[in-house]
Design a protein around this motif. Structure first.
Motif, PDB file in Angstrom:
ATOM      1  N   CYS A 112      46.019  36.831  36.881  1.00  0.00           N
ATOM      2  CA  CYS A 112      47.196  37.440  37.526  1.00  0.00           C
ATOM      3  C   CYS A 112      48.387  37.501  36.568  1.00  0.00           C
ATOM      4  O   CYS A 112      49.070  38.528  36.466  1.00  0.00           O
ATOM      5  CB  CYS A 112      47.565  36.641  38.771  1.00  0.00           C
ATOM      6  SG  CYS A 112      46.347  36.697  40.099  1.00  0.00           S
ATOM      7  N   GLN A 113      48.634  36.398  35.852  1.00  0.00           N
ATOM      8  CA  GLN A 113      49.801  36.361  34.962  1.00  0.00           C
ATOM      9  C   GLN A 113      49.662  37.371  33.828  1.00  0.00           C
ATOM     10  O   GLN A 113      50.627  38.059  33.473  1.00  0.00           O
ATOM     11  CB  GLN A 113      49.958  34.945  34.397  1.00  0.00           C
ATOM     12  CG  GLN A 113      50.394  33.901  35.424  1.00  0.00           C
ATOM     13  CD  GLN A 113      51.892  33.861  35.619  1.00  0.00           C
ATOM     14  OE1 GLN A 113      52.645  34.454  34.841  1.00  0.00           O
ATOM     15  NE2 GLN A 113      52.343  33.191  36.660  1.00  0.00           N
ATOM     16  N   ALA A 237      40.849  24.899  46.811  1.00  0.00           N
ATOM     17  CA  ALA A 237      39.677  25.781  46.816  1.00  0.00           C
ATOM     18  C   ALA A 237      39.663  26.714  48.022  1.00  0.00           C
ATOM     19  O   ALA A 237      39.118  27.822  47.940  1.00  0.00           O
ATOM     20  CB  ALA A 237      38.406  24.931  46.797  1.00  0.00           C
ATOM     21  N   GLU A 238      40.272  26.307  49.128  1.00  0.00           N
ATOM     22  CA  GLU A 238      40.249  27.153  50.319  1.00  0.00           C
ATOM     23  C   GLU A 238      41.085  28.417  50.152  1.00  0.00           C
ATOM     24  O   GLU A 238      40.932  29.369  50.920  1.00  0.00           O
ATOM     25  CB  GLU A 238      40.760  26.360  51.526  1.00  0.00           C
ATOM     26  CG  GLU A 238      42.200  25.892  51.377  1.00  0.00           C
ATOM     27  CD  GLU A 238      42.619  25.000  52.521  1.00  0.00           C
ATOM     28  OE1 GLU A 238      42.329  23.798  52.443  1.00  0.00           O
ATOM     29  OE2 GLU A 238      43.217  25.496  53.483  1.00  0.00           O
ATOM     30  N   TYR A 239      41.980  28.421  49.150  1.00  0.00           N
ATOM     31  CA  TYR A 239      42.776  29.630  48.905  1.00  0.00           C
ATOM     32  C   TYR A 239      41.981  30.694  48.140  1.00  0.00           C
ATOM     33  O   TYR A 239      42.301  31.888  48.214  1.00  0.00           O
ATOM     34  CB  TYR A 239      44.026  29.300  48.086  1.00  0.00           C
ATOM     35  CG  TYR A 239      44.959  28.296  48.695  1.00  0.00           C
ATOM     36  CD1 TYR A 239      44.916  27.989  50.051  1.00  0.00           C
ATOM     37  CD2 TYR A 239      45.916  27.634  47.915  1.00  0.00           C
ATOM     38  CE1 TYR A 239      45.774  27.051  50.602  1.00  0.00           C
ATOM     39  CE2 TYR A 239      46.785  26.702  48.458  1.00  0.00           C
ATOM     40  CZ  TYR A 239      46.704  26.412  49.795  1.00  0.00           C
ATOM     41  OH  TYR A 239      47.555  25.498  50.347  1.00  0.00           O
ATOM     42  N   LEU A 240      40.985  30.262  47.368  1.00  0.00           N
ATOM     43  CA  LEU A 240      40.312  31.174  46.445  1.00  0.00           C
ATOM     44  C   LEU A 240      39.607  32.351  47.129  1.00  0.00           C
ATOM     45  O   LEU A 240      39.658  33.475  46.605  1.00  0.00           O
ATOM     46  CB  LEU A 240      39.329  30.392  45.577  1.00  0.00           C
ATOM     47  CG  LEU A 240      39.967  29.370  44.627  1.00  0.00           C
ATOM     48  CD1 LEU A 240      38.900  28.602  43.865  1.00  0.00           C
ATOM     49  CD2 LEU A 240      40.916  30.066  43.654  1.00  0.00           C
ATOM     50  N   ILE A 244      41.155  35.584  45.214  1.00  0.00           N
ATOM     51  CA  ILE A 244      40.346  36.321  44.239  1.00  0.00           C
ATOM     52  C   ILE A 244      40.160  37.796  44.627  1.00  0.00           C
ATOM     53  O   ILE A 244      40.400  38.681  43.789  1.00  0.00           O
ATOM     54  CB  ILE A 244      38.991  35.608  44.047  1.00  0.00           C
ATOM     55  CG1 ILE A 244      39.203  34.268  43.340  1.00  0.00           C
ATOM     56  CG2 ILE A 244      38.027  36.465  43.247  1.00  0.00           C
ATOM     57  CD1 ILE A 244      37.936  33.447  43.182  1.00  0.00           C
ATOM     58  N   PRO A 245      39.754  38.133  45.870  1.00  0.00           N
ATOM     59  CA  PRO A 245      39.614  39.569  46.193  1.00  0.00           C
ATOM     60  C   PRO A 245      40.924  40.344  46.105  1.00  0.00           C
ATOM     61  O   PRO A 245      40.937  41.495  45.631  1.00  0.00           O
ATOM     62  CB  PRO A 245      39.072  39.551  47.626  1.00  0.00           C
ATOM     63  CG  PRO A 245      38.450  38.212  47.794  1.00  0.00           C
ATOM     64  CD  PRO A 245      39.280  37.283  46.977  1.00  0.00           C
ATOM     65  N   ILE A 246      42.032  39.715  46.547  1.00  0.00           N
ATOM     66  CA  ILE A 246      43.320  40.425  46.491  1.00  0.00           C
ATOM     67  C   ILE A 246      43.719  40.683  45.038  1.00  0.00           C
ATOM     68  O   ILE A 246      44.173  41.779  44.680  1.00  0.00           O
ATOM     69  CB  ILE A 246      44.392  39.608  47.233  1.00  0.00           C
ATOM     70  CG1 ILE A 246      44.066  39.541  48.727  1.00  0.00           C
ATOM     71  CG2 ILE A 246      45.770  40.223  47.026  1.00  0.00           C
ATOM     72  CD1 ILE A 246      44.991  38.638  49.517  1.00  0.00           C
ATOM     73  N   ALA A 247      43.555  39.661  44.188  1.00  0.00           N
ATOM     74  CA  ALA A 247      43.905  39.836  42.776  1.00  0.00           C
ATOM     75  C   ALA A 247      43.001  40.867  42.104  1.00  0.00           C
ATOM     76  O   ALA A 247      43.468  41.698  41.311  1.00  0.00           O
ATOM     77  CB  ALA A 247      43.809  38.488  42.053  1.00  0.00           C
ATOM     78  N   LEU A 248      41.713  40.839  42.420  1.00  0.00           N
ATOM     79  CA  LEU A 248      40.792  41.808  41.826  1.00  0.00           C
ATOM     80  C   LEU A 248      41.129  43.229  42.264  1.00  0.00           C
ATOM     81  O   LEU A 248      41.047  44.171  41.462  1.00  0.00           O
ATOM     82  CB  LEU A 248      39.350  41.462  42.217  1.00  0.00           C
ATOM     83  CG  LEU A 248      38.699  40.289  41.474  1.00  0.00           C
ATOM     84  CD1 LEU A 248      37.308  40.033  42.029  1.00  0.00           C
ATOM     85  CD2 LEU A 248      38.637  40.573  39.979  1.00  0.00           C
ATOM     86  N   LEU A 249      41.501  43.397  43.530  1.00  0.00           N
ATOM     87  CA  LEU A 249      41.843  44.732  44.014  1.00  0.00           C
ATOM     88  C   LEU A 249      43.084  45.281  43.307  1.00  0.00           C
ATOM     89  O   LEU A 249      43.093  46.432  42.840  1.00  0.00           O
ATOM     90  CB  LEU A 249      42.072  44.686  45.527  1.00  0.00           C
ATOM     91  CG  LEU A 249      42.455  46.011  46.191  1.00  0.00           C
ATOM     92  CD1 LEU A 249      41.328  47.027  46.012  1.00  0.00           C
ATOM     93  CD2 LEU A 249      42.756  45.790  47.674  1.00  0.00           C
ATOM     94  N   SER A 290      53.892  42.704  41.883  1.00  0.00           N
ATOM     95  CA  SER A 290      54.367  41.740  42.890  1.00  0.00           C
ATOM     96  C   SER A 290      53.202  41.075  43.607  1.00  0.00           C
ATOM     97  O   SER A 290      53.252  39.880  43.923  1.00  0.00           O
ATOM     98  CB  SER A 290      55.290  42.442  43.883  1.00  0.00           C
ATOM     99  OG  SER A 290      54.559  43.402  44.645  1.00  0.00           O
ATOM    100  N   VAL A 291      52.126  41.822  43.872  1.00  0.00           N
ATOM    101  CA  VAL A 291      50.943  41.234  44.521  1.00  0.00           C
ATOM    102  C   VAL A 291      50.309  40.179  43.618  1.00  0.00           C
ATOM    103  O   VAL A 291      49.975  39.063  44.061  1.00  0.00           O
ATOM    104  CB  VAL A 291      49.926  42.341  44.865  1.00  0.00           C
ATOM    105  CG1 VAL A 291      48.631  41.719  45.395  1.00  0.00           C
ATOM    106  CG2 VAL A 291      50.505  43.294  45.900  1.00  0.00           C
TER     107      VAL A 291
END
Length: 377
Positions: A112-113, A237-240, A244-249, A290-291
């Motif tokens: 993300c960064q 781990a429960e956030y991943l 992960i899908p939001i960041a990949l999108l 921003s996402v």
């Protein structure tokens, strides 16, 4: 006399190195697509693409291979170093599986960064500022401080959990969307004013957070301080499965529009002349940034100089305008730096919490170096 002057002013044909024929140009002669005559060795070696020469290509791929090797080395080190169980046993793989979550958190943060910082600097046409200037981290600190200020130490647990993670990320994206749509679509429509407003809002939120922190009790302040430093340990781990899908999108859209980013990097006037709507592209880029920043900050907390560090090193090593070559190198540099710092500080010096401090120190030194070399913002 006139015929003699014409012969003297007429350009003499150049000879080739091998045959000495007057029909083929020698090295150094200019050549362009559609021009008559064969291309020289130098023309074939250098062109206007993302990779300008064989030496440039060799340098780029050598750096990529080196970074990939270091990344694998630190990955295996984190998974296997100091594992007390015998290799191959169920206990060994259980401990290794728990450490995979740490590697995934490092990967998401770096992903993300790196993508957000390179895209943000392209949109703003400035390689010194980072998305942190828009107040993402100040908003995160204000939310965490406000929870402890109003609900005491129990407020820390109130902002910890999957719903709270998604709400914080949504608040950051909503804040950025309102700011971008207001300042880039109004009568001002100036990205510099948008950055200035972001700095003012970030400063205001920071002052409000400082005021609330001064009223906290020492025990509440200690608990809050641990949350305000960016740390891999803050990630859960429960956030991943959602991060992960939001960041990949978001990153996929940036990758798909990478060629438009190349044009946006040329500036507003050039982009408009080439048929790319600069303002619309900048708004799309900033929304995706921003996402990505919301995912990273909500996951582990503020990391001010990580994005700047990896983006600056990627520009130096890649030496190209192509974002499809800058993005992978920035991600590999970030993963190598963060995983290497985590491995060394956790397994060699047993100081996991100092990882962020090391990253911020290195990033701050690189920032001052670049600022002193450039001489201006």
């Amino acid at each position: 006399m006139t015929a003699q002057l014409d012969r003297e002013q007429r350009p003499r044909p150049r000879r080739t190195q091998q045959s000495g024929s007057a029909q083929t140009p020698v090295e150094g002669a200019s050549w362009a697509p559609g021009a008559q005559g064969p291309r020289t060795r130098q023309d074939r070696a250098r062109h206007a693409g993302a990779i300008t020469s064989r030496r440039h290509a060799l340098r780029y791929w050598s750096v990529m291979v080196l970074l990939g090797s270091l990344s694998l080395l630190f990955t295996f080190g984190i998974l296997g170093y100091g594992n007390p169980m015998p290799f191959g046993s169920s206990g060994y793989w259980l401990i290794a599986g728990m450490r995979v979550e740490t590697l995934l958190i490092i990967g998401v943060v770096v992903f993300c960064q790196a993508m957000a910082t390179v895209a943000f600097q392209t949109a703003t046409n400035n390689r010194i500022i980072t998305p942190s200037i828009m107040g993402f981290e100040s908003l995160y600190i204000a939310i965490q401080t406000g929870a402890v200020f109003f609900f005491g130490i129990a407020g820390v647990t109130m902002v910890t959990g999957l719903p709270q993670f998604l709400m914080q990320a949504a608040a950051m994206v909503l804040f950025a969307t309102i700011l971008y749509s207001w300042l880039l679509s109004g009568k001002f429509s100036n990205i510099h004013i948008m950055l200035l407003v972001g700095v003012v809002i970030g400063g205001g939120l920071g002052s409000l957070s400082t005021f609330m922190q001064r009223i906290l009790t020492p025990s509440e302040f200690d608990v809050l301080t641990a949350r305000l430093f960016g740390s891999i340990g803050n990630g859960r781990a429960e956030y991943l499965p959602f991060a992960i899908p939001i960041a990949l999108l978001a990153a996929s859209v940036l990758w798909w529009r990478a060629r438009r980013l190349n044009v946006v990097a040329l500036g507003r006037d050039t982009s408009d002349n080439l048929g790319v709507n600069h303002r619309r592209e900048v708004m799309i880029i900033l929304l995706l940034v921003s996402v990505l920043m919301a995912m990273s900050t909500s996951l582990v907390g503020p990391m001010t100089f990580l994005g700047f560090l990896v983006a600056t090193l990627a520009y130096q090593f890649a030496d190209t305008y192509s974002h499809r070559m800058l993005f992978p190198m920035a991600m590999l540099i970030g993963y190598t730096v963060l995983s290497g710092a985590y491995f060394i500080m956790r397994h060699i010096f047993y100081a996991e919490g100092a990882v962020t401090l090391i990253i911020e120190l290195l990033g701050g030194i690189v920032f001052l170096t670049v600022l002193m070399r450039k001489g201006r913002l």
